[in-house]
Design an enzyme around this catalytic site. Structure first.
Site, PDB file in Angstrom:
ATOM      1  N   ARG A 132     -22.657  42.175  22.036  1.00  0.00           N
ATOM      2  CA  ARG A 132     -23.054  43.868  22.546  1.00  0.00           C
ATOM      3  C   ARG A 132     -24.500  43.737  22.626  1.00  0.00           C
ATOM      4  O   ARG A 132     -25.289  43.259  21.948  1.00  0.00           O
ATOM      5  CB  ARG A 132     -22.625  44.611  21.507  1.00  0.00           C
ATOM      6  N   ALA A 172     -20.109  65.922  27.553  1.00  0.00           N
ATOM      7  CA  ALA A 172     -18.837  66.289  26.767  1.00  0.00           C
ATOM      8  C   ALA A 172     -17.839  65.421  27.580  1.00  0.00           C
ATOM      9  O   ALA A 172     -17.629  65.413  28.908  1.00  0.00           O
ATOM     10  CB  ALA A 172     -18.567  67.822  27.088  1.00  0.00           C
ATOM     11  N   ASP A 200     -15.016  74.959  26.128  1.00  0.00           N
ATOM     12  CA  ASP A 200     -14.550  73.666  26.503  1.00  0.00           C
ATOM     13  C   ASP A 200     -14.899  73.316  27.967  1.00  0.00           C
ATOM     14  O   ASP A 200     -14.785  74.451  28.752  1.00  0.00           O
ATOM     15  CB  ASP A 200     -12.844  73.781  26.279  1.00  0.00           C
ATOM     16  N   VAL A 246     -19.487  49.752  16.155  1.00  0.00           N
ATOM     17  CA  VAL A 246     -19.702  48.480  15.024  1.00  0.00           C
ATOM     18  C   VAL A 246     -20.698  48.544  14.060  1.00  0.00           C
ATOM     19  O   VAL A 246     -20.327  48.086  13.012  1.00  0.00           O
ATOM     20  CB  VAL A 246     -19.295  47.128  15.985  1.00  0.00           C
ATOM     21  N   TYR A 293      -9.919  55.633  29.983  1.00  0.00           N
ATOM     22  CA  TYR A 293     -11.184  56.056  29.782  1.00  0.00           C
ATOM     23  C   TYR A 293     -12.132  55.801  30.717  1.00  0.00           C
ATOM     24  O   TYR A 293     -12.921  56.521  31.437  1.00  0.00           O
ATOM     25  CB  TYR A 293     -11.757  55.663  28.338  1.00  0.00           C
ATOM     26  N   PHE A 339     -22.179  62.784  18.702  1.00  0.00           N
ATOM     27  CA  PHE A 339     -23.408  62.105  18.165  1.00  0.00           C
ATOM     28  C   PHE A 339     -24.362  61.862  19.110  1.00  0.00           C
ATOM     29  O   PHE A 339     -25.590  62.083  18.863  1.00  0.00           O
ATOM     30  CB  PHE A 339     -22.493  60.426  17.875  1.00  0.00           C
ATOM     31  N   ILE A 393     -13.767  59.793  24.523  1.00  0.00           N
ATOM     32  CA  ILE A 393     -14.506  58.648  24.903  1.00  0.00           C
ATOM     33  C   ILE A 393     -13.918  57.305  24.143  1.00  0.00           C
ATOM     34  O   ILE A 393     -14.477  56.518  24.028  1.00  0.00           O
ATOM     35  CB  ILE A 393     -16.050  58.743  24.327  1.00  0.00           C
TER      36      ILE A 393
END
Length: 317
Positions: free
Chosen positions: A214, A80, A58, A190, A147, A13, A83
């Protein structure tokens, strides 16, 4: 001046927006993506651009990264990563391998080639328990998930390379980014989830009481920050945040997105332990060093996202 830039996670994204920004500025881009999270659709529009090249590979493979750097790369943007906070609680090892070992591999190739690196981190590394005011770069870190822990470990490694080898590195921490090409399912953000549900006429479901806030950054503003932060000599050795400096509650966000007839409901939070009550960025450092500030308001950003989602539905429908 045109440069050659390697982008890991180029089909993700944020990655595709960074690629778009680099191409708009006349640079040549060599992207790497394993397409586990990124998608072919995200980079479709660059396929015919002679300045864009994508390698399927990768970051956990050093040879895949080395191959990317065979093209005389001037700079690298490392995006990369695994997430998903919830997934990291269920499979911490996958996050460690991608985010820590993957970053180590990128750092090694950058060291070997003496390549300038923009490492994209996350605001989730900060201590969220006491953030009454905007979070700046001196705010204490306290990762609350594997994470966040893996992302902070990656940053620490990068700092070690920066000091130990004098490698030109900048750590860039954008806050909650939204916009076209973001996933609209549970793994999405969201804003994308709410806007998609509103278009379909589904109820907007708010987890908990909706008072959590946020700081929402539009994708093009985020990409501009990442590119400028990676290219600027002033940012070498620095950690820099990006956000709007304004937070919005999830209740307010739902009201903004919901159109006539769309219901807003509150549901019990499915993993409240990972919910952050207040998330607000202090972006003054980015403004001082880069003269960067966000250009897209939340209303405008939601409008652009809605238009894009509608067009996509028309095409698939």
């Amino acid at each position: 001046m045109s440069e050659t830039v390697a982008v890991t996670g180029a089909a993700g994204f944020i990655g595709r927006w960074v690629v778009a920004e680099l191409l708009d500025r006349g640079h040549t881009v060599y992207g790497l993506d394993d397409f586990s999270n990124g998608s072919e659709r995200n980079i479709e529009e660059f396929r015919d651009n002679e300045a864009f090249h994508i390698n399927e590979g990768d970051v956990r493979s050093r040879s895949d990264i080395s191959q990317l750097f065979e093209h005389g790369v001037d700079k690298c943007v490392h995006l990369a990563a695994e997430i998903d906070v919830q997934e990291s609680l269920e499979d911490p090892e996958a996050h460690f391998e991608s985010n820590v070992i993957g970053t180590q591999n990128v750092l090694e190739v950058c060291r070997r080639t003496n390549t300038r690196l923009g490492l994209v981190g996350t605001c989730m590394v900060y201590d969220m328990t006491d953030s009454k005011v905007g979070i700046n770069e001196t705010h204490p870190t306290k990762p609350a998930s594997p994470y966040a822990g893996s992302k902070l470990a990656a940053e620490d490694l990068a700092e070690g390379y920066s000091h130990g080898y004098d490698l030109p590195i900048t750590i860039l921490r954008p806050f909650n980014t939204y916009g076209p090409y973001q996933k609209t399912g549970m793994a999405g953000g969201v804003v994308s989830i709410f806007t998609s549900r509103d278009i379909r006429g589904d109820a907007l479901k708010i987890f908990g009481d909706g008072t959590q806030t946020r700081d929402l950054l539009y994708a093009t503003d985020c990409a501009r920050f990442i590119v400028e932060g990676t290219f600027s000599d002033e940012t070498i050795g620095e950690v820099i945040n990006a956000g709007t400096g304004t937070d919005v509650s999830i209740n307010e966000l739902a009201e903004l997105i919901a159109t006539d007839g769309t219901e807003i409901t509150h549901v019990e939070h499915h993993h409240p332990q990972s919910e952050v009550q207040k998330l607000l960025c202090d972006p003054s450092k980015a403004n001082e060093i880069l003269d960067w500030e966000p250009e897209v308001t939340l209303e405008e950003g939601v409008s652009r996202l809605r238009k894009w989602l509608r067009e996509r539905e028309d095409m698939s429908g």
